[in-house]
Scaffold this active site. Sequence first.
Site, PDB file in Angstrom:
ATOM      1  N   GLU A 276       0.833  -1.206   0.000  1.00  0.00           N
ATOM      2  CA  GLU A 276       0.000   0.000   0.000  1.00  0.00           C
ATOM      3  C   GLU A 276       0.871   1.262   0.000  1.00  0.00           C
ATOM      4  O   GLU A 276       0.515   2.263  -0.613  1.00  0.00           O
ATOM      5  CB  GLU A 276      -0.969  -0.001   1.187  1.00  0.00           C
ATOM      6  N   HIS A 279       1.719   2.117  -3.493  1.00  0.00           N
ATOM      7  CA  HIS A 279       0.637   2.909  -4.102  1.00  0.00           C
ATOM      8  C   HIS A 279       0.722   4.359  -3.601  1.00  0.00           C
ATOM      9  O   HIS A 279       0.556   5.311  -4.361  1.00  0.00           O
ATOM     10  CB  HIS A 279      -0.729   2.355  -3.700  1.00  0.00           C
ATOM     11  N   GLU A 306      -0.572  -0.458  -9.834  1.00  0.00           N
ATOM     12  CA  GLU A 306      -0.238  -1.721  -9.172  1.00  0.00           C
ATOM     13  C   GLU A 306       1.245  -2.061  -9.348  1.00  0.00           C
ATOM     14  O   GLU A 306       1.837  -2.713  -8.493  1.00  0.00           O
ATOM     15  CB  GLU A 306      -1.133  -2.837  -9.732  1.00  0.00           C
TER      16      GLU A 306
END
Length: 500
Positions: A276, A279, A306
């Site tokens: 995460e 991202h 991604e």
Amino acid sequence: MTQPSDSLETPAAYPQLLRELRETAVLGAAAAALAWDQETMMPPAGAGLRADQLALLAGIAHERRTAERVGNLIAACEADPALRDDPAATANLREIRRDYDRATRLPTALVRELAQTRSLALEAWKDAREASEFERFAPWLERILDLSRSVASCYSAGTGADAYDALLNEYEPGMRATELERIFAAVRQGLAPLVAEIAARNRHPDDAAARVALPIPTQIAFNQAVAARIGFDFSAGRIDTSTHPFCEGLGPGDTRLTTRFRETGFPEALSSTMHEAGHGLYEQGLRKAERFGQPLGEAVSLGIHESQSRLWENMVGRSQPFWQWALPEARRAFGSAVERFTPTDLYRTVNRVMPGLIRVESDEATYNLHVMLRFDLERALLAGDLAVADLPAAWNERMFADLGLEVPDARNGALQDIHWSMGMIGYFPTYTLGNLYAAQFWAAARRELPALDAQIAAGEVGPLLGWLRENLHRHGRRYSAAALCERVTGEALGPEPLRA
Ligand code: ZN
């Protein structure tokens, strides 16, 4: 520059258009904050109000996005010769036109209904998953599929585009299902024998590190420290906990991440945080301060998004150099509980290949097989070739064929992912695209940063982050995913780097 054919508003049309887009993005950020809250904080009884709020905001945002004045501003900008000489404005306008033409195909009523249904279906999915009863979710999935078919037919009307492609293009512009089939077949061809060979060797690395019990508050602090070390800016972001980890870039200065923790399994929680945070680093690297609401300040595609999460999670986080740095850090955080492990122990632990039922917990060798299963099933569902009621059986059958696993219940089968409840049909393939892009970008980064391993082993990832910022993040949607890949790696996307 001023010509008689220019309308009165031409000189100001571009800044005016950008102001309009920024305001719509601010509205979108309000909806994103509410969606974040629904996943992390909202009490279950608030679901009805939240669905109403999100539907209303989606409707208002859609009306703004598709307003005639926006269309007129775009046309005025396209007719302005001065803008044509400006490559940034040209790229921005190309993408603004694409967004506008797509959005104007959807009626506001459909957009509102979809937002409302998504929000309610999400709560129904949570209940159904908790109880492991697919029947509770089935009617909502039917509704989501019906609405998705309507959306697809609006997008593809008069173009002859395939319904699945029309939805896929929302997440991965320019990609087609037939192209995915070709790429996935090549990936599968490399993976299937590898997975079989690993299974045949029957070697099980010691995974004691994945079984040490550690207090969750200490794990949270450790994960935050690692995220900060790899460059996640906590003055412009947060990490919280949720059942399904995600990253939500609200806007300039506000990027939200979530992770999930278990007392045993600190390497897995760390993987999820690295993912995460990957991202989050992309979101924070987009030039939102100057370009919020403009394509040049937005992510290229979900596959590229991604690729950033998988690069940090897998290429960095599952490497030997990373654990040379991270294990001493873990010792400082967790003390004697992890004292006996070596970096090699952790390297082996996080690289175990063990076919499992859950996609997000699966290893690099089997992960893409999970994605291909979902890709095939959702295409069949959308086309009406597979009935919703038959989904769990089809899922379980495929799981056995691909990974040799019996699925004991729906929670570990067809109910495990959040995506379909959120109306995201056509999203799953971007996970495998992300893995492919990540491997290809990583190979390029290694060529261009010869000291990369030594830097990672020293916990100095600044050069890598700088490389990603320079080559990927700062461009926003200036280049298409395919063009960006060629520009950064010198080659079109292919299966080879991932296989290697
Ligand atoms: Zn991700």
